[in-house]
Design a protein around this motif. Structure first.
Motif, PDB file in Angstrom:
ATOM      1  N   PHE A   4       0.809  -1.218   0.000  1.00 54.91           N
ATOM      2  CA  PHE A   4       0.000   0.000   0.000  1.00 54.91           C
ATOM      3  C   PHE A   4       0.844   1.271   0.000  1.00 54.91           C
ATOM      4  O   PHE A   4       0.305   2.371  -0.189  1.00 54.91           O
ATOM      5  CB  PHE A   4      -0.937   0.005   1.216  1.00 54.91           C
ATOM      6  CG  PHE A   4      -2.093  -0.946   1.075  1.00 54.91           C
ATOM      7  CD1 PHE A   4      -3.282  -0.547   0.493  1.00 54.91           C
ATOM      8  CD2 PHE A   4      -1.981  -2.261   1.511  1.00 54.91           C
ATOM      9  CE1 PHE A   4      -4.343  -1.424   0.348  1.00 54.91           C
ATOM     10  CE2 PHE A   4      -3.034  -3.153   1.375  1.00 54.91           C
ATOM     11  CZ  PHE A   4      -4.218  -2.730   0.794  1.00 54.91           C
ATOM     12  N   THR A   5       2.148   1.155   0.199  1.00 51.63           N
ATOM     13  CA  THR A   5       2.991   2.352   0.169  1.00 51.63           C
ATOM     14  C   THR A   5       2.968   2.999  -1.215  1.00 51.63           C
ATOM     15  O   THR A   5       3.258   4.193  -1.351  1.00 51.63           O
ATOM     16  CB  THR A   5       4.445   2.021   0.546  1.00 51.63           C
ATOM     17  OG1 THR A   5       4.948   1.016  -0.360  1.00 51.63           O
ATOM     18  CG2 THR A   5       4.517   1.500   1.971  1.00 51.63           C
ATOM     19  N   GLU A   6       2.605   2.230  -2.232  1.00 52.40           N
ATOM     20  CA  GLU A   6       2.549   2.758  -3.595  1.00 52.40           C
ATOM     21  C   GLU A   6       1.126   3.130  -4.014  1.00 52.40           C
ATOM     22  O   GLU A   6       0.881   3.466  -5.178  1.00 52.40           O
ATOM     23  CB  GLU A   6       3.110   1.729  -4.578  1.00 52.40           C
ATOM     24  CG  GLU A   6       4.578   1.371  -4.321  1.00 52.40           C
ATOM     25  CD  GLU A   6       5.090   0.300  -5.264  1.00 52.40           C
ATOM     26  OE1 GLU A   6       4.279  -0.209  -6.066  1.00 52.40           O
ATOM     27  OE2 GLU A   6       6.291  -0.021  -5.201  1.00 52.40           O
ATOM     28  N   MET A   7       0.193   3.119  -3.073  1.00 50.04           N
ATOM     29  CA  MET A   7      -1.213   3.366  -3.411  1.00 50.04           C
ATOM     30  C   MET A   7      -1.429   4.739  -4.040  1.00 50.04           C
ATOM     31  O   MET A   7      -2.304   4.918  -4.894  1.00 50.04           O
ATOM     32  CB  MET A   7      -2.084   3.225  -2.158  1.00 50.04           C
ATOM     33  CG  MET A   7      -3.568   3.326  -2.419  1.00 50.04           C
ATOM     34  SD  MET A   7      -4.547   3.046  -0.922  1.00 50.04           S
ATOM     35  CE  MET A   7      -6.175   3.497  -1.515  1.00 50.04           C
ATOM     36  N   SER A   8      -0.633   5.726  -3.644  1.00 48.69           N
ATOM     37  CA  SER A   8      -0.792   7.074  -4.199  1.00 48.69           C
ATOM     38  C   SER A   8      -0.512   7.107  -5.702  1.00 48.69           C
ATOM     39  O   SER A   8      -0.906   8.057  -6.386  1.00 48.69           O
ATOM     40  CB  SER A   8       0.122   8.063  -3.472  1.00 48.69           C
ATOM     41  OG  SER A   8       1.478   7.659  -3.594  1.00 48.69           O
ATOM     42  N   GLU A   9       0.164   6.081  -6.212  1.00 52.82           N
ATOM     43  CA  GLU A   9       0.481   6.017  -7.638  1.00 52.82           C
ATOM     44  C   GLU A   9      -0.536   5.192  -8.423  1.00 52.82           C
ATOM     45  O   GLU A   9      -0.477   5.136  -9.653  1.00 52.82           O
ATOM     46  CB  GLU A   9       1.879   5.428  -7.828  1.00 52.82           C
ATOM     47  CG  GLU A   9       2.981   6.239  -7.141  1.00 52.82           C
ATOM     48  CD  GLU A   9       4.330   5.546  -7.209  1.00 52.82           C
ATOM     49  OE1 GLU A   9       4.457   4.567  -7.971  1.00 52.82           O
ATOM     50  OE2 GLU A   9       5.240   5.973  -6.485  1.00 52.82           O
ATOM     51  N   TRP A  10      -1.469   4.533  -7.721  1.00 52.31           N
ATOM     52  CA  TRP A  10      -2.467   3.719  -8.408  1.00 52.31           C
ATOM     53  C   TRP A  10      -3.488   4.622  -9.102  1.00 52.31           C
ATOM     54  O   TRP A  10      -3.749   5.753  -8.660  1.00 52.31           O
ATOM     55  CB  TRP A  10      -3.184   2.793  -7.424  1.00 52.31           C
ATOM     56  CG  TRP A  10      -2.286   1.828  -6.715  1.00 52.31           C
ATOM     57  CD1 TRP A  10      -0.963   1.590  -6.955  1.00 52.31           C
ATOM     58  CD2 TRP A  10      -2.651   0.984  -5.618  1.00 52.31           C
ATOM     59  NE1 TRP A  10      -0.481   0.642  -6.088  1.00 52.31           N
ATOM     60  CE2 TRP A  10      -1.488   0.248  -5.248  1.00 52.31           C
ATOM     61  CE3 TRP A  10      -3.823   0.764  -4.908  1.00 52.31           C
ATOM     62  CZ2 TRP A  10      -1.483  -0.675  -4.215  1.00 52.31           C
ATOM     63  CZ3 TRP A  10      -3.834  -0.148  -3.879  1.00 52.31           C
ATOM     64  CH2 TRP A  10      -2.677  -0.864  -3.529  1.00 52.31           C
ATOM     65  N   ASP A  11      -4.072   4.115 -10.160  1.00 48.38           N
ATOM     66  CA  ASP A  11      -5.105   4.841 -10.897  1.00 48.38           C
ATOM     67  C   ASP A  11      -6.449   4.571 -10.223  1.00 48.38           C
ATOM     68  O   ASP A  11      -7.058   3.521 -10.415  1.00 48.38           O
ATOM     69  CB  ASP A  11      -5.119   4.377 -12.362  1.00 48.38           C
ATOM     70  CG  ASP A  11      -6.113   5.152 -13.211  1.00 48.38           C
ATOM     71  OD1 ASP A  11      -6.680   6.146 -12.712  1.00 48.38           O
ATOM     72  OD2 ASP A  11      -6.327   4.761 -14.374  1.00 48.38           O
ATOM     73  N   ILE A  12      -6.897   5.532  -9.384  1.00 44.55           N
ATOM     74  CA  ILE A  12      -8.121   5.375  -8.596  1.00 44.55           C
ATOM     75  C   ILE A  12      -9.015   6.598  -8.817  1.00 44.55           C
ATOM     76  O   ILE A  12      -8.575   7.737  -8.635  1.00 44.55           O
ATOM     77  CB  ILE A  12      -7.799   5.234  -7.094  1.00 44.55           C
ATOM     78  CG1 ILE A  12      -6.921   4.012  -6.844  1.00 44.55           C
ATOM     79  CG2 ILE A  12      -9.088   5.143  -6.275  1.00 44.55           C
ATOM     80  CD1 ILE A  12      -6.404   3.915  -5.415  1.00 44.55           C
TER      81      ILE A  12
END
Length: 286
Positions: free
Chosen positions: A162-170
């Motif tokens: 989840f540390t990379e969640m800010s980079e996910w396309d949401i």
């Protein structure tokens, strides 16, 4: 980024010189991003006596909190249903939207910390459990027909992912830093993904509900329930297949091991690399 506050205004286990309980206003900024640093989020506290408990005092105290804050709130969440009228009136006069919500994760931790470490230091402290906002959920309601997913599946992700969640396309969603919950990077976080050809509409509808948590109800009929707002409850799925019920039980057990942290995601199909919606959730007792 949206600024959301969590608010509690209620009596504390401390007696004043009149042997009446002190009341306290607590305000903290909601962490809404996976990488938020909770220690840096704004907090405000103020005590008052029981004679001053009214919407006028509350409005004035919120105004003081706003004056001291880096930025004013765009919305205020609160979990105590019994304080609804007073909070509604005070915030309404300040033109601040409010939401009865169980997404008061940081506030819940702060209250627990103050119950253990702060209130006992006061001379009028009265040991015992402070009244909470607990109340029964409303009867589970079926989802609107247009918003029922065509498929769904249980999944799991390591906390470190989840540390990379800010980079996910949401498109729609909300998160909080898992460091709040002291979860190790290898901790398994269970989740539910709903697939729908109307994924965008489903996620948009969910984004306005103050999503609280998913719960497996083993009672007949076995169900997956989505709890929202202060006490609303929606039927995500009726479960009849024994293997599916076993999966739901494992999901519930995984939640317990992850300190009740889990997630809900909405996608158009299993091959999609983007999310119409993604919410980190935690079931808490408020």
């Amino acid at each position: 980024m949206t600024t959301i506050w969590e608010l509690d205004f209620y009596s504390r286990p401390i007696l004043d010189e009149r042997q009446k309980k002190l009341w306290e206003l607590l305000i903290c900024q909601s962490p809404i991003g996976i990488n938020d640093t909770t220690d840096s989020l704004y907090r405000y506290s103020e005590f008052t006596n029981s004679q001053e408990v009214n919407s006028i005092w509350l409005r004035s105290a919120i105004e003081k909190a706003i004056a001291q804050a880096p930025e004013p709130p765009e919305r205020i969440r609160f979990f105590r249903r019994q304080m609804n009228n007073m909070i509604t009136k005070a915030c309404g006069e300040l033109a601040i939207p409010i939401a009865l919500s169980r997404r008061t994760y940081l506030l819940n931790q702060w209250l627990e910390q103050r119950m253990e470490e702060v209130y006992p230091t006061y001379p009028g402290y009265q040991p015992g459990t402070n009244p909470s906002g607990q109340y029964m959920n409303s009867a589970p309601q079926p989802l609107p027909d247009a918003l029922i997913g065509e498929r769904w599946t249980f999944v799991s992700l390591e906390a470190g992912a989840f540390t990379e969640m800010s980079e996910w396309d949401i498109d729609f969603g909300e998160a909080f830093p898992l460091s709040m919950m002291n979860l190790a990077p290898l901790s398994a976080i269970p989740g539910l993904i709903i697939y729908s050809s109307r994924a965008q509409a489903l996620a948009a509808w969910m984004s306005g509900l103050e999503l609280a948590f998913i719960k497996f109800s083993p009672a007949s009929p076995a169900r997956l329930l989505l709890n929202t707002g202060g006490n609303d409850c929606w039927i995500l799925a009726n479960l009849s297949n024994p293997s599916t019920i076993a999966e739901a039980k494992r999901f519930s057990e995984a939640k317990s091991k992850a300190k009740e942290v889990h997630f809900l995601a909405v996608q158009s199909n299993p091959e999609s690399e983007s999310f119409a919606g993604f919410w980190l959730l935690q079931e808490i007792n408020v």
